[in-house]
Design an enzyme around this catalytic site. Structure first.
Site, PDB file in Angstrom:
ATOM      1  N   LYS A 118       0.896  -1.169   0.000  1.00 59.03           N
ATOM      2  CA  LYS A 118       0.000   0.000   0.000  1.00 59.03           C
ATOM      3  C   LYS A 118       0.926   1.209   0.000  1.00 59.03           C
ATOM      4  O   LYS A 118       1.412   1.660   1.030  1.00 59.03           O
ATOM      5  CB  LYS A 118      -0.906   0.020   1.238  1.00 59.03           C
ATOM      6  N   GLY A 170      -4.799   3.647  -1.933  1.00 58.67           N
ATOM      7  CA  GLY A 170      -5.634   4.284  -0.921  1.00 58.67           C
ATOM      8  C   GLY A 170      -4.813   4.989   0.144  1.00 58.67           C
ATOM      9  O   GLY A 170      -3.580   5.005   0.081  1.00 58.67           O
ATOM     10  N   GLY A 171      -5.497   5.550   1.120  1.00 60.40           N
ATOM     11  CA  GLY A 171      -4.840   6.250   2.213  1.00 60.40           C
ATOM     12  C   GLY A 171      -4.959   5.473   3.507  1.00 60.40           C
ATOM     13  O   GLY A 171      -4.851   4.237   3.507  1.00 60.40           O
ATOM     14  N   VAL A 211      -7.482   2.362   3.778  1.00 60.66           N
ATOM     15  CA  VAL A 211      -7.037   1.133   3.093  1.00 60.66           C
ATOM     16  C   VAL A 211      -5.863   0.512   3.866  1.00 60.66           C
ATOM     17  O   VAL A 211      -5.790  -0.712   4.040  1.00 60.66           O
ATOM     18  CB  VAL A 211      -6.680   1.442   1.621  1.00 60.66           C
ATOM     19  N   GLY A 212      -4.977   1.379   4.388  1.00 63.63           N
ATOM     20  CA  GLY A 212      -3.870   0.875   5.220  1.00 63.63           C
ATOM     21  C   GLY A 212      -4.408   0.133   6.429  1.00 63.63           C
ATOM     22  O   GLY A 212      -3.940  -0.965   6.763  1.00 63.63           O
ATOM     23  N   GLU A 242       9.493   1.467  10.828  1.00 60.45           N
ATOM     24  CA  GLU A 242      10.583   2.419  10.540  1.00 60.45           C
ATOM     25  C   GLU A 242       9.958   3.803  10.622  1.00 60.45           C
ATOM     26  O   GLU A 242       9.210   4.200   9.726  1.00 60.45           O
ATOM     27  CB  GLU A 242      11.133   2.197   9.125  1.00 60.45           C
ATOM     28  N   CYS A 247      14.020  10.903   6.691  1.00 61.48           N
ATOM     29  CA  CYS A 247      13.828  10.484   8.082  1.00 61.48           C
ATOM     30  C   CYS A 247      15.128  10.626   8.859  1.00 61.48           C
ATOM     31  O   CYS A 247      15.107  10.760  10.071  1.00 61.48           O
ATOM     32  CB  CYS A 247      13.321   9.053   8.123  1.00 61.48           C
ATOM     33  N   GLU A 273       9.992  16.496  14.921  1.00 64.20           N
ATOM     34  CA  GLU A 273      10.469  16.274  13.548  1.00 64.20           C
ATOM     35  C   GLU A 273       9.784  17.306  12.651  1.00 64.20           C
ATOM     36  O   GLU A 273       8.554  17.371  12.609  1.00 64.20           O
ATOM     37  CB  GLU A 273      10.097  14.858  13.099  1.00 64.20           C
TER      38      GLU A 273
HETATM   39  P1  NAD Z   1       2.520   8.792   7.211  1.00 67.84           P
HETATM   40  O1  NAD Z   1       2.758   8.074   8.501  1.00 67.84           O
HETATM   41  O2  NAD Z   1       1.527   9.872   7.184  1.00 67.84           O
HETATM   42  O3  NAD Z   1       2.054   7.756   6.072  1.00 67.84           O
HETATM   43  C1  NAD Z   1       2.839   6.644   5.725  1.00 67.84           C
HETATM   44  C2  NAD Z   1       1.948   5.595   5.074  1.00 67.84           C
HETATM   45  O4  NAD Z   1       1.005   5.117   6.034  1.00 67.84           O
HETATM   46  C3  NAD Z   1       1.128   6.101   3.894  1.00 67.84           C
HETATM   47  O5  NAD Z   1       1.095   5.087   2.914  1.00 67.84           O
HETATM   48  C4  NAD Z   1      -0.244   6.321   4.495  1.00 67.84           C
HETATM   49  O6  NAD Z   1      -1.316   6.227   3.570  1.00 67.84           O
HETATM   50  C5  NAD Z   1      -0.315   5.180   5.495  1.00 67.84           C
HETATM   51  N1  NAD Z   1      -1.235   5.388   6.608  1.00 67.84           N
HETATM   52  C6  NAD Z   1      -1.650   6.563   7.154  1.00 67.84           C
HETATM   53  N2  NAD Z   1      -2.464   6.322   8.191  1.00 67.84           N
HETATM   54  C7  NAD Z   1      -2.577   4.980   8.320  1.00 67.84           C
HETATM   55  C8  NAD Z   1      -3.259   4.122   9.222  1.00 67.84           C
HETATM   56  N3  NAD Z   1      -4.003   4.605  10.203  1.00 67.84           N
HETATM   57  N4  NAD Z   1      -3.131   2.781   9.066  1.00 67.84           N
HETATM   58  C9  NAD Z   1      -2.352   2.263   8.080  1.00 67.84           C
HETATM   59  N5  NAD Z   1      -1.690   3.036   7.195  1.00 67.84           N
HETATM   60  C10 NAD Z   1      -1.781   4.382   7.317  1.00 67.84           C
HETATM   61  O7  NAD Z   1       3.974   9.284   6.764  1.00 67.84           O
HETATM   62  P2  NAD Z   1       4.383  10.146   5.493  1.00 67.84           P
HETATM   63  O8  NAD Z   1       3.896  11.539   5.706  1.00 67.84           O
HETATM   64  O9  NAD Z   1       4.007   9.440   4.249  1.00 67.84           O
HETATM   65  O10 NAD Z   1       5.988  10.105   5.608  1.00 67.84           O
HETATM   66  C11 NAD Z   1       6.701  10.925   6.463  1.00 67.84           C
HETATM   67  C12 NAD Z   1       7.087  10.203   7.751  1.00 67.84           C
HETATM   68  O11 NAD Z   1       7.763   8.998   7.466  1.00 67.84           O
HETATM   69  C13 NAD Z   1       8.066  11.013   8.588  1.00 67.84           C
HETATM   70  O12 NAD Z   1       7.698  10.950   9.934  1.00 67.84           O
HETATM   71  C14 NAD Z   1       9.384  10.295   8.380  1.00 67.84           C
HETATM   72  O13 NAD Z   1      10.336  10.468   9.372  1.00 67.84           O
HETATM   73  C15 NAD Z   1       8.956   8.889   8.245  1.00 67.84           C
HETATM   74  N6  NAD Z   1       9.966   8.101   7.541  1.00 67.84           N
HETATM   75  C16 NAD Z   1      10.690   7.154   8.224  1.00 67.84           C
HETATM   76  C17 NAD Z   1      11.675   6.433   7.580  1.00 67.84           C
HETATM   77  C18 NAD Z   1      12.485   5.366   8.271  1.00 67.84           C
HETATM   78  O14 NAD Z   1      13.086   4.549   7.589  1.00 67.84           O
HETATM   79  N7  NAD Z   1      12.533   5.317   9.583  1.00 67.84           N
HETATM   80  C19 NAD Z   1      11.937   6.673   6.234  1.00 67.84           C
HETATM   81  C20 NAD Z   1      11.204   7.637   5.588  1.00 67.84           C
HETATM   82  C21 NAD Z   1      10.201   8.351   6.242  1.00 67.84           C
END
Ligand code: NAD
Length: 476
Positions: free
Chosen positions: A170, A201-202, A205-206, A244, A278, A378
């Site tokens: 996803k 999806g967002g 779907v997750g 992660e 990140c 962050e």
């Molecule tokens: P996000 O957490 O908003 O979304 C990440 C993914 O999760 C998306 O695909 C989103 O649709 C999905 N998602 C959102 N809510 C969900 C839920 N309730 N259940 C299941 N899935 C859900 O993050 P983002 O804005 O896409 O990315 C930025 C964040 O990611 C920053 O905090 C960054 O530090 C982190 N990040 C971490 C790493 C690492 O390796 N540790 C690498 C890159 C980014």
């Protein structure tokens, strides 16, 4: 306007039936660029069932076949390099230079390390009377963010394929064109049906995917807040999770460090990809006696980081990816000013020279103290906090004064001193004196940066169970 209406399951494109659509905007023009049809619960079930059907056969696949699949995928991605560069610029505002030096080389190199990793795993061993085996976990749900979209997909799916696990991806709804292009590479690589599936999806779907009874393990990269929710819902079924998450990494400059090397490197690791990494080194910890000198050098290093059109070859920094990210970063900058940090460069608002687009001016504050929001939260934008410390132990304590623990850096002219400091920093990765990235080494967090490790053989290990059979002796 590009429309993405089909999800991918069982080696085929199928119409998504969720009924709603999500719009994605070009962060430079702010114009709508693509429309994504969200998957329904039934679509998610179709994708998970396809993965389940594939699981027993792929779990038994010879290692040669896994390496071949990974190599075919690597080739199909490399063939599409130009197309990825283009969509990364239009969809996320990633400069061509960043895509050519990071966004593409990272997943391609990681795939190489994962292919090598297949041979580095001890798949079988004899422990006394027990034959011990590493067994694939089963069906993987991979949920990924938008900032290094291809890299994060590969770190998960490459490992799953190597481990013997089918997966349902996803991808981030913010980067659908990257995900679509990746799935075209999957289709061309001629993988077994059901090995790699993808749903659109967002959050909804997750959540459905995490709660799906057909999923054996969730691997998630994204924000700490969403990671916490995922772990909560996975707890109901005791589904395994790898998380992660976010970071607030420190670059610790010891008093003998070579500032000519340390400062431009830290500024780069903070600003690159518009600060949306990140592992961004967003806290620069300096001996108080050298803060003024450091600040001058930071300002000089910023000359390289003037925002520009991401499609131009000489641009180093483009816009941030979304309107909400633009708003959040600006709010953090305003908060830092209100908290009393000294604004050295940049500031809130849209970067000079642009009348539209999510362009943030690279911003630096000095005299940032440990309890200011800029030291703890962050930002995920091009904002650097310079923080002075007194004794070396104070510097190390400041580096560790964070709930996160993803990455960090130490700079010293004395390698033994640098190593000693690096070993005291509580983070999954600490880069000493600007060493280059190593995708064969484990990557992942301590504390609220999550748990589990990725890259190279660690991407494979993430999806293996131990199985012990006392009374059995391996004969081959
Ligand atoms: P996000 O957490 O908003 O979304 C990440 C993914 O999760 C998306 O695909 C989103 O649709 C999905 N998602 C959102 N809510 C969900 C839920 N309730 N259940 C299941 N899935 C859900 O993050 P983002 O804005 O896409 O990315 C930025 C964040 O990611 C920053 O905090 C960054 O530090 C982190 N990040 C971490 C790493 C690492 O390796 N540790 C690498 C890159 C980014």
């Amino acid at each position: 306007m590009i429309e993405y209406r089909d999800y991918y399951a069982d080696g085929r494109w199928l119409p998504a039936t969720g009924g709603t659509q999500l719009t994605q905007y070009n962060p430079t023009s702010e114009l709508a660029q693509s429309l994504l049809t969200v998957c329904s619960a039934a679509d998610v079930a179709v994708a998970v069932s396809a993965a389940r059907r594939c699981a027993p056969g792929w779990a038994r696949s010879p290692l040669d076949e896994r390496r071949r699949a990974l190599r075919a995928l690597q080739g199909a991605i490399a063939e599409r390099a130009d197309a990825f560069v283009k969509v990364l610029a239009t969809e996320l505002g990633v400069p061509v230079w960043v895509s050519r030096t990071m966004q593409l080389p990272m997943p391609l190199t990681n795939l190489e390390r994962i292919i090598e990793g297949v041979d580095q795993i001890t798949w079988r061993e004899q422990i006394g009377n027990a034959a011990v085996e590493r067994e694939p976990v089963g069906v993987i749900a991979a949920i990924t963010p938008w900032n290094f979209p291809l890299h994060q997909i590969i770190a998960k799916l490459g490992g799953a394929i190597g481990a013997g696990c089918p997966a349902v991806l996803k991808p981030s709804e913010v980067a659908p064109s990257v995900a679509r292009l990746f799935m075209e590479a999957v289709a061309e690589a001629d993988l077994p049906p059901g090995l790699v599936n993808m749903v659109w999806g967002g959050a909804d779907v997750g959540e459905r995917l995490v709660a799906s009874p057909g999923v054996d393990q969730v691997t998630f990269t994204g924000s700490t807040a969403v990671g916490r929710r995922i772990m909560g819902s996975a707890a109901a079924s005791l589904t395994r999770v790898v998380l992660e998450l976010g970071g607030k990494s420190a670059s610790l400059i010891l008093d003998d460090a070579d500032l000519d090397a340390a400062i431009p490197a830290t500024v780069r690791r903070c600003m690159v990809n518009s600060g949306q990494t990140c592992v961004a080194q967003s806290r620069l910890l300096v001996p108080r006696s050298r803060q003024a000198e450091v600040v001058q050098r930071v300002v000089a290093a910023l000359a390289e980081w003037t925002p520009g059109d991401p499609t131009h070859a000489d641009t180093r920094i483009g816009p941030v990816a979304t309107r909400s990210q633009f708003g959040f970063v600006n709010q953090q900058i305003r908060q830092a000013k209100a908290d009393g940090a000294a604004l050295i460069a940049g500031g809130p608002g849209r970067a000079a020279g642009f009348d539209r687009g999510f362009f943030v001016t690279p911003t630096v504050f000095s005299d940032v103290t440990a309890r200011m929001a800029l030291a703890t939260d962050e930002v995920f934008g091009p904002v650097l906090a310079v923080m002075p410390y007194d004794a070396e132990d104070d510097g190390i304590a400041l580096a560790n004064d964070t709930p996160y623990g993803l990455s960090g850096a130490v700079w010293s002219a004395n390698p033994a001193r640098a190593e000693a400091a690096a070993r005291q920093i509580r983070a999954g990765q600490v880069i000493v004196n600007g060493a280059p990235s190593n995708y064969g080494a484990p990557f992942g967090g301590f504390g609220q940066s999550g748990f589990g490790r990725e890259n190279g053989r660690f991407s494979i290990e993430a999806f293996l169970e131990w199985k012990s059979m006392p009374g059995v002796t391996w004969t081959s």
